[in-house]
Design an enzyme around this catalytic site. Sequence first.
Site, PDB file in Angstrom:
ATOM      1  N   HIS D  39      -7.534  -0.546  -5.022  1.00  0.00           N
ATOM      2  CA  HIS D  39      -6.851   0.371  -5.928  1.00  0.00           C
ATOM      3  C   HIS D  39      -6.291   1.592  -5.194  1.00  0.00           C
ATOM      4  CE1 HIS D  39      -6.065   2.018  -9.936  1.00  0.00           C
ATOM      5  NE2 HIS D  39      -6.382   3.183  -9.421  1.00  0.00           N
ATOM      6  N   HIS D  85      -3.927   1.028 -16.603  1.00  0.00           N
ATOM      7  CA  HIS D  85      -5.338   1.287 -16.865  1.00  0.00           C
ATOM      8  C   HIS D  85      -5.927   0.043 -17.523  1.00  0.00           C
ATOM      9  CE1 HIS D  85      -7.996   5.082 -17.035  1.00  0.00           C
ATOM     10  NE2 HIS D  85      -7.726   4.748 -15.813  1.00  0.00           N
TER      11      HIS D  85
HETATM   12  N1  LIG Z   1       4.730  -1.239  -7.140  1.00  0.00           N
HETATM   13  C1  LIG Z   1       5.058  -0.133  -6.484  1.00  0.00           C
HETATM   14  N2  LIG Z   1       6.332   0.105  -6.171  1.00  0.00           N
HETATM   15  C2  LIG Z   1       6.662   1.240  -5.538  1.00  0.00           C
HETATM   16  N3  LIG Z   1       5.804   2.193  -5.215  1.00  0.00           N
HETATM   17  C3  LIG Z   1       4.523   2.015  -5.539  1.00  0.00           C
HETATM   18  C4  LIG Z   1       4.101   0.845  -6.185  1.00  0.00           C
HETATM   19  N4  LIG Z   1       2.786   0.927  -6.390  1.00  0.00           N
HETATM   20  C5  LIG Z   1       2.404   2.120  -5.905  1.00  0.00           C
HETATM   21  N5  LIG Z   1       3.460   2.770  -5.394  1.00  0.00           N
HETATM   22  C6  LIG Z   1       3.413   4.111  -4.855  1.00  0.00           C
HETATM   23  O1  LIG Z   1       2.225   4.298  -4.100  1.00  0.00           O
HETATM   24  C7  LIG Z   1       1.699   5.604  -4.322  1.00  0.00           C
HETATM   25  C8  LIG Z   1       0.246   5.550  -4.725  1.00  0.00           C
HETATM   26  O2  LIG Z   1       0.136   5.037  -6.034  1.00  0.00           O
HETATM   27  P1  LIG Z   1      -1.141   5.242  -6.884  1.00  0.00           P
HETATM   28  O3  LIG Z   1      -2.313   5.047  -6.016  1.00  0.00           O
HETATM   29  O4  LIG Z   1      -1.000   4.433  -8.120  1.00  0.00           O
HETATM   30  O5  LIG Z   1      -1.056   6.731  -7.261  1.00  0.00           O
HETATM   31  P2  LIG Z   1      -2.104   7.490  -8.123  1.00  0.00           P
HETATM   32  O6  LIG Z   1      -3.299   6.628  -8.290  1.00  0.00           O
HETATM   33  O7  LIG Z   1      -2.323   8.739  -7.347  1.00  0.00           O
HETATM   34  O8  LIG Z   1      -1.399   7.745  -9.369  1.00  0.00           O
HETATM   35  C9  LIG Z   1       2.583   6.242  -5.385  1.00  0.00           C
HETATM   36  O9  LIG Z   1       3.511   7.055  -4.747  1.00  0.00           O
HETATM   37  C10 LIG Z   1       3.282   5.078  -5.995  1.00  0.00           C
HETATM   38  O10 LIG Z   1       4.525   5.436  -6.529  1.00  0.00           O
END
Ligand SMILES: Nc1ncnc2c1ncn2[C@@H]1O[C@H](COP(=O)(O)OP(=O)(O)O)[C@@H](O)[C@H]1O
Lengths: 94, 94, 228, 727
Positions: D39, D85
């Site tokens: 995650h 979520h």
């Molecule tokens: N499927 C995806 N496409 C593009 N960017 C992604 C994708 N999944 C995650 N990211 C990018 O990776 C970073 C980390 O995401 P995430 O861990 O979900 O953030 P947080 O949990 O802090 O909200 C974010 O900048 C998010 O936009």
Amino acid sequence: MTRYPVRMAVTLKPEVLDPAGQATLAVIKERGFGMVDELRIGKLVDFSVQARDPAEALEVAQRLGREFLANPVLERFDVWMEEDLRLGAGCDGE
Amino acid sequence: MTRYPVRMAVTLKPEVLDPAGQATLAVIKERGFGMVDELRIGKLVDFSVQARDPAEALEVAQRLGREFLANPVLERFDVWMEEDLRLGAGCDGE
Amino acid sequence: MGNNVAVVTFPGSNCDHDTVWALQELGAEVVMVRHDARELPRCDRVVLPGGFSYGDYLRAGALAAHAPIMDAVGRAVARDAVSVLGICNGFQILCERGILPGTLWSNTSGEFLCRWEWVEVATSPPGWPAFVPGMRFRLPIAHAQGAFRVHEGGAAQIWAEGGAFLRYVDPVRNAATGYSPNGSVQGIAGICRGRVIGLMPHPERAMSPVFGSEDGRRFLHLWLGGPS
Amino acid sequence: MTAADVGLTRAEAMTVRALVGREPTDLEWGLFGVLWSEHCSYKSSRNRLRWLPKDGAAVVAGPGGNAGVVRLDAAVEVAFKVESHNHPSFVEPVQGAATGVGGIIRDVVAMGARPVALMDSLRFGPQAAALREGVVRGIGGYGNAIGVPTVGGEVFYGPGYAKNPLVNVLCVGIRRPGREIGARGAKPGEEVYLIGQPTGRDGIHGASLLASRDFSQADRDMRPTVQVGDPYTGKLLMEATLAAVAAGGVSAVQDLGAAGLASATAELAVSSGVGIALDLDRVPCREAQMSAYEIMLSETQERMLLVLAADGGEDALDAIRAWGLVPTKIGVTTADGQYVLTFRGQRVAVLEASWLVDGCPLKPAPSPRVAPPLPARTTGSVRVSIASQELLAMLADPDLRDRQPIYRRYDSMIQTRTVWGPEHEVAVLCLKESTLGLAIAVAGPGRWAAVDAYSGGAAAVALAVSRLAVQAAEPLGLTDGLNAGNPDQPETLAAFDQMILGIRDAALALEVPVTGGNVSFHNETDAVSIWPTPVIGAVGRHPRPERPWADAVTRVGRWIVLINAPQKPTLAGSVWEQRTGQLTAYPRVDLERLARTVHWLRQALLTDALGIEAVRTVADGGLWLALIKLLGLDGPGNLGIAVTLSAEALAEQLLNEAAGQFVLSIDDRGWPEVSAQLTARAIDHRVLGQTVAEDGLTVRVGSGSGASHWHWPRTELAAAWRLWEDK
Ligand SMILES: Nc1ncnc2c1ncn2[C@@H]1O[C@H](COP(=O)(O)OP(=O)(O)O)[C@@H](O)[C@H]1O
Ligand SMILES: [Mg+2]
């Protein structure tokens, strides 16, 4: 068959955050109830159960608590039957 | 000063309709709890009061009920102090 | 009466800025007031806006009713010094404070409800002859606790006192009375007492056809004392 | 404590030991465990996400931050992201969904933007009423109370979601240029503040580990204390953070979400290129006797981390206090890149921040990055006959029926920006800050990706961008929520790759960057996995939000035109096919033609003389549902639509769901020019019929002696579609 009155207390498990209790406590403390603390808000469910005996009624009530009235992830429940019930120092709220 | 635990039951006045209780009752009756009836939902507020003696704690609790915790239009409240509390036939809800 | 309006922000109010904007659109002079202010600023009118003051925890409006600003509002109302409008949560606060009779309880559905409704003026509030009985407004409602309830016999008393200001109507089915989207007694959507008005629908959200209706503009215009 | 207790593989544990150069403490193992979880680390996906195009003229901040940011005009920037979520919502639907909404709102706030809209994309199993009700209550309960309107969303059903429901939420916020903030701006020697809810024992290993494993009975018994959403504190936190940023002196903001303080502080340190030293005794706790491990890993909601300049943060602190929150200084930033935790006078962790954030070995991505071959068709060209009753029954299908029972529980109007809300296929917001508006859409039926994930990924982008196009809105950026099963299963990961490639190809063809997103793996329970499910959110620049283009007819005598009907329509991947129990590969979208079409449509809508009266996309439920919605079930009784279709492949014509199709109503004067323009651009178009003075929908089939004729009054269509009406 007899009708047994039951009272169930559904309360948040102690470690679970109670936003409503928290906000209520903060306000009442500011408004002259500084002596009050540890406030948590739960649910109270009063109902009656048609059953052969108190034991059966209790069993129904507990099943109801488990299956419907309490959310097992967050809450616990306690059940009182007639003989447990005592009238509190009540007030009509007026 | 001592800390007194208090439990308050806030319930709808008996003559007041309880749509939420009715809706819950209708659902549970459908799901195999036909023996349950007269279901009403209230609130339970647990808190502690810092006071010189139980009488003072009770007085604080009642003032709190009147001013905050119960809505005087529809609700009434009852207060229990430590000595009134008995553990119900509890269950952890799991 | 002038158009200096104080809009109160409680922690958790979330229609305060919408309301300020709507009133300014109508030319009012608006000041925002905090919940912990002990006095009202110099003003002719007070608006308690919608939202979830203190999360609407315990009961909608119950905690905000005790905020310091409400002491000031209570005093001003007692002196008949201001006009007060409570919208949605503001209405709930006025009832919890006891400035308006009755209380707002959970919708019959048990759920939050956001949709357009028609409301009709049932009784002109004292001081606002421009709200003519029969006048209709299409306004959105958005609340979980909007069922107006009173103690037994209370509804008749409110009608007798001329406090039944607004009621919901269903123009499609055109039921004469009694229609209520949320379980309000006798379909009451808003009440008044003296110069205090409370209503569940949100006029500030109906300021232009772009948003679905401009009846809210009409409503607030009349409340500000404008001609019909 | 062992590495396995915190979810690390043996190989990962060896890497940890090699990095640290000694046996880590329990607390350090815990930090690696959560930060190297799927995650948080994106270890299976990070190398693959690089395939997505991230640059575009409007991009202010691409992926990597809390949310992507694009420029609307000189006065407004738009921050937006989708978050999942899923696991928490299955454990506890109300609170799981609520905290999901709170989490994505904080991501947008952490970019210094005020949230102005939410959308929710939900997937459930077939018999999921109780779960759905809980999720809807949770989303509404949080969004309504915090005062951010939910302006749209989607709900679909499929067997794989029965024990793996998906709750993806999109949040959109706006900020003034020059207000940029985020996790990147901290400098050494600054002060680290924590604000919001005191830290409790909730959700330790919650979103991080729970969402990083398949969901078996065993895990359910291990379920951590569920976090409870508190929209009231969320509202205070949102206002306090925005006020602090406006007051000045704030150099970085990071929300606390999955893996709590551990993730927030480590990510902030690495993003800003600083070290961080925290004194855990200063962290306000909700419960007594919390250990350093619990403090660092707690996922208590409604908290935010702010870094303030060592002098000059006073205004920001005052702004926070004015919202009733107590800012607590919990540490400082340093110049050495070290991650140092002190607890009860002891240094309980001494690591390099970069080990935690970038040290996790990533799965390598495969190199051939071309579109996969078409999967073999198992069915698809079967000619199905269809009866009126079946068509009506389709309207009541859970995937197609009216969503009002859900969205009327969401406040869609608060903030008085909502011109078009949930009853439309695209939301339109007008902004007091600009004459331009926002168009927002989500799309991504799992059904379309079930067999051919590439096709489903591409089609989700195609549909989201098409939805913007019906409002002449130029797409500024995409956010992609990628939901899939267990990434350690080669087939799952292969399908995931194809889903990304589909998104990539569509984004490239339609010239829209992907500015952020979310990956949710391990949506797999008892060996049943979800369909790979791409939830695409698209944000567009609306040219005239105060006058949106209609999506339903208003006048008699207009031509009803279908654009881009497939040459050989097929029911593959459609609701019809799902109802038969056998899904086949959803057809590939002609992306090049779609690009031409949306480009043309945007121009054509802005040309009043072309007389386009109403337009909408054809999607779930095919032309059948599109015509009914174009008719408008609440429209006047003296207005209807009458079309004529050929008898051949009638069901396929009516019910195919090929993306890239549009239905329009056009007036007589404009039609010759429209037709000429479409012909010139080689965009397929055909007149299906007209608007008529008779209420309802009329379909004539064939011509001559074999012709048949169906007619449905609005009331009959509404009764089928609005199944809820009398409940
Ligand atoms: N499927 C995806 N496409 C593009 N960017 C992604 C994708 N999944 C995650 N990211 C990018 O990776 C970073 C980390 O995401 P995430 O861990 O979900 O953030 P947080 O949990 O802090 O909200 C974010 O900048 C998010 O936009
Ligand atoms: Mg984040």
